[in-house]
Design a protein around this motif. Sequence first.
Motif, mmCIF file in Angstrom:
data_model
loop_
_atom_site.group_PDB
_atom_site.id
_atom_site.type_symbol
_atom_site.label_atom_id
_atom_site.label_comp_id
_atom_site.label_asym_id
_atom_site.label_seq_id
_atom_site.Cartn_x
_atom_site.Cartn_y
_atom_site.Cartn_z
ATOM 1 N N HIS A 84 0.863 -1.187 0.000
ATOM 2 C CA HIS A 84 0.000 0.000 0.000
ATOM 3 C C HIS A 84 0.891 1.225 0.000
ATOM 4 C CE1 HIS A 84 -3.411 2.614 1.062
ATOM 5 N NE2 HIS A 84 -2.560 3.219 1.854
ATOM 6 N N PHE A 85 0.463 2.239 -0.740
ATOM 7 C CA PHE A 85 1.208 3.496 -0.685
ATOM 8 C C PHE A 85 0.264 4.663 -0.911
ATOM 9 C CE2 PHE A 85 1.109 2.800 -5.231
ATOM 10 C CZ PHE A 85 1.092 4.071 -5.792
ATOM 11 N N GLU A 86 0.603 5.782 -0.297
ATOM 12 C CA GLU A 86 -0.114 7.030 -0.489
ATOM 13 C C GLU A 86 0.913 8.134 -0.651
ATOM 14 O OE1 GLU A 86 -2.645 7.776 2.820
ATOM 15 O OE2 GLU A 86 -3.587 5.782 2.770
ATOM 16 N N GLU A 87 0.654 9.058 -1.533
ATOM 17 C CA GLU A 87 1.489 10.244 -1.647
ATOM 18 C C GLU A 87 0.948 11.266 -0.649
ATOM 19 O OE1 GLU A 87 2.889 11.286 -5.765
ATOM 20 O OE2 GLU A 87 1.203 9.964 -6.286
ATOM 21 N N SER A 88 1.674 11.447 0.437
ATOM 22 C CA SER A 88 1.177 12.294 1.525
ATOM 23 C C SER A 88 1.851 13.660 1.478
ATOM 24 C CB SER A 88 1.438 11.620 2.873
ATOM 25 O OG SER A 88 2.800 11.274 3.000
ATOM 26 N N GLY A 89 1.476 14.435 0.495
ATOM 27 C CA GLY A 89 2.087 15.744 0.317
ATOM 28 C C GLY A 89 3.196 15.675 -0.716
ATOM 29 N N GLU A 90 3.799 16.811 -0.966
ATOM 30 C CA GLU A 90 4.828 16.876 -1.992
ATOM 31 C C GLU A 90 6.085 16.128 -1.557
ATOM 32 O OE1 GLU A 90 7.240 20.282 -4.569
ATOM 33 O OE2 GLU A 90 5.600 20.830 -3.226
ATOM 34 N N GLU A 91 6.539 15.220 -2.409
ATOM 35 C CA GLU A 91 7.765 14.455 -2.150
ATOM 36 C C GLU A 91 7.714 13.695 -0.828
ATOM 37 O OE1 GLU A 91 10.190 14.126 -4.424
ATOM 38 O OE2 GLU A 91 8.932 15.325 -5.753
ATOM 39 N N ARG A 92 6.592 13.112 -0.528
ATOM 40 C CA ARG A 92 6.455 12.284 0.676
ATOM 41 C C ARG A 92 5.591 11.084 0.352
ATOM 42 N NH1 ARG A 92 7.557 15.309 5.598
ATOM 43 N NH2 ARG A 92 6.522 13.666 6.753
ATOM 44 N N TYR A 93 5.906 9.966 0.989
ATOM 45 C CA TYR A 93 5.097 8.764 0.849
ATOM 46 C C TYR A 93 4.724 8.225 2.228
ATOM 47 C CZ TYR A 93 6.017 7.756 -4.141
ATOM 48 O OH TYR A 93 6.070 7.780 -5.517
ATOM 49 N N PHE A 94 3.538 7.625 2.286
ATOM 50 C CA PHE A 94 3.198 6.717 3.375
ATOM 51 C C PHE A 94 3.071 5.344 2.734
ATOM 52 C CE2 PHE A 94 -0.086 4.231 5.555
ATOM 53 C CZ PHE A 94 0.493 4.130 6.805
ATOM 54 N N ILE A 95 3.871 4.388 3.202
ATOM 55 C CA ILE A 95 3.822 3.053 2.621
ATOM 56 C C ILE A 95 3.614 2.012 3.709
ATOM 57 C CG2 ILE A 95 5.342 3.714 0.714
ATOM 58 C CD1 ILE A 95 7.597 2.132 2.081
ATOM 59 N N ILE A 96 3.140 0.855 3.308
ATOM 60 C CA ILE A 96 3.070 -0.304 4.187
ATOM 61 C C ILE A 96 3.880 -1.418 3.547
ATOM 62 C CG2 ILE A 96 1.592 -2.081 5.195
ATOM 63 C CD1 ILE A 96 -0.593 0.001 5.455
ATOM 64 N N LEU A 97 4.840 -1.922 4.306
ATOM 65 C CA LEU A 97 5.653 -3.049 3.854
ATOM 66 C C LEU A 97 5.121 -4.337 4.486
ATOM 67 C CD1 LEU A 97 9.368 -1.830 4.101
ATOM 68 C CD2 LEU A 97 7.988 -2.124 2.033
ATOM 69 N N GLU A 98 4.936 -5.351 3.666
ATOM 70 C CA GLU A 98 4.610 -6.680 4.174
ATOM 71 C C GLU A 98 5.876 -7.523 4.134
ATOM 72 O OE1 GLU A 98 1.066 -9.770 3.428
ATOM 73 O OE2 GLU A 98 2.430 -9.595 1.727
ATOM 74 N N GLY A 99 6.243 -8.109 5.269
ATOM 75 C CA GLY A 99 7.446 -8.914 5.324
ATOM 76 C C GLY A 99 7.361 -10.133 4.426
ATOM 77 N N VAL A 100 8.417 -10.383 3.674
ATOM 78 C CA VAL A 100 8.470 -11.539 2.770
ATOM 79 C C VAL A 100 9.393 -12.611 3.339
ATOM 80 C CG1 VAL A 100 9.133 -12.339 0.463
ATOM 81 C CG2 VAL A 100 7.979 -10.130 0.744
ATOM 82 N N THR A 101 10.647 -12.264 3.554
ATOM 83 C CA THR A 101 11.618 -13.210 4.106
ATOM 84 C C THR A 101 12.808 -12.444 4.655
ATOM 85 O OG1 THR A 101 13.071 -15.092 3.605
ATOM 86 C CG2 THR A 101 12.800 -13.470 1.875
ATOM 87 N N ARG A 102 13.466 -13.032 5.616
ATOM 88 C CA ARG A 102 14.733 -12.482 6.060
ATOM 89 C C ARG A 102 15.793 -12.748 4.990
ATOM 90 N NH1 ARG A 102 15.126 -15.651 11.504
ATOM 91 N NH2 ARG A 102 13.969 -17.112 10.167
ATOM 92 N N PHE A 103 16.863 -11.970 5.043
ATOM 93 C CA PHE A 103 17.958 -12.171 4.104
ATOM 94 C C PHE A 103 19.281 -11.930 4.802
ATOM 95 C CE2 PHE A 103 16.851 -7.639 3.667
ATOM 96 C CZ PHE A 103 18.091 -7.026 3.787
ATOM 97 N N ARG A 104 20.325 -12.511 4.242
ATOM 98 C CA ARG A 104 21.684 -12.230 4.699
ATOM 99 C C ARG A 104 22.340 -11.312 3.679
ATOM 100 N NH1 ARG A 104 24.899 -14.210 8.504
ATOM 101 N NH2 ARG A 104 23.396 -15.889 8.946
ATOM 102 N N LEU A 105 22.920 -10.228 4.161
ATOM 103 C CA LEU A 105 23.583 -9.284 3.276
ATOM 104 C C LEU A 105 24.881 -9.917 2.775
ATOM 105 C CD1 LEU A 105 23.900 -5.484 3.944
ATOM 106 C CD2 LEU A 105 25.770 -6.775 2.931
#
Length: 221
Positions: A84-105
Amino acid sequence: MSRRPTSPADLPRSVPVFPLSGALLLPYAHRPLNVFEPRYVELVDAALRGDRLIGLIQPEDTSEESPRGRAPLQRIGCLGRITHFEESGEERYFIILEGVTRFRLAHELTVTTPYRQCAIAVEEFASDFSRDLGEDKVDRARFVRMMRDYAEFAHIEVDWEEIEDTGTADLVNFCCMVSPYGAAEKQALLEAPTLETRAETLIAMTEYEMARGGSGAAPIN
């Protein structure tokens, strides 16, 4: 819209990363983020044009919330998908991240983008794609008892009927994400090898907090 990855084979070899101290994301859980720094607005733009995947990872030095440059990062993070994402004003986002999997860098890439990108390895976390794996090993009654004790200790109102209807894995991961603990504790919860270990780790942290008479309901990250 890209679909949610269902196995390690569905994932790219490298992802843009969002270093954020104290931030915890776990598989199938949801984390809201307000994005306003130009480098991360550009990251979100790029993710929305592509597979919607972002790696959330903590910096080693937690004195800054999101350090600039190539400050060292923890070795393990969690890949999230923008649901989910919303543009909350100029050059701003509100997003929702859903976790997929852990990772090793694996290593950081040399890039010209203002945001960082890293090669990742996920094979050791293949079990993260099974939402309820390990639920049978968790002492749910003990976990809920801890929740009740902490809710009373911290004067938190809880919808216990909703708790009853929530699966054990989702319940454990949600409680870990909203727990009022610091960056090191959040990293320990992320790196817990099994759901049972994660639940027991959170129980131990909470029992210690109550035993030392902490301030209770600290602000949720």
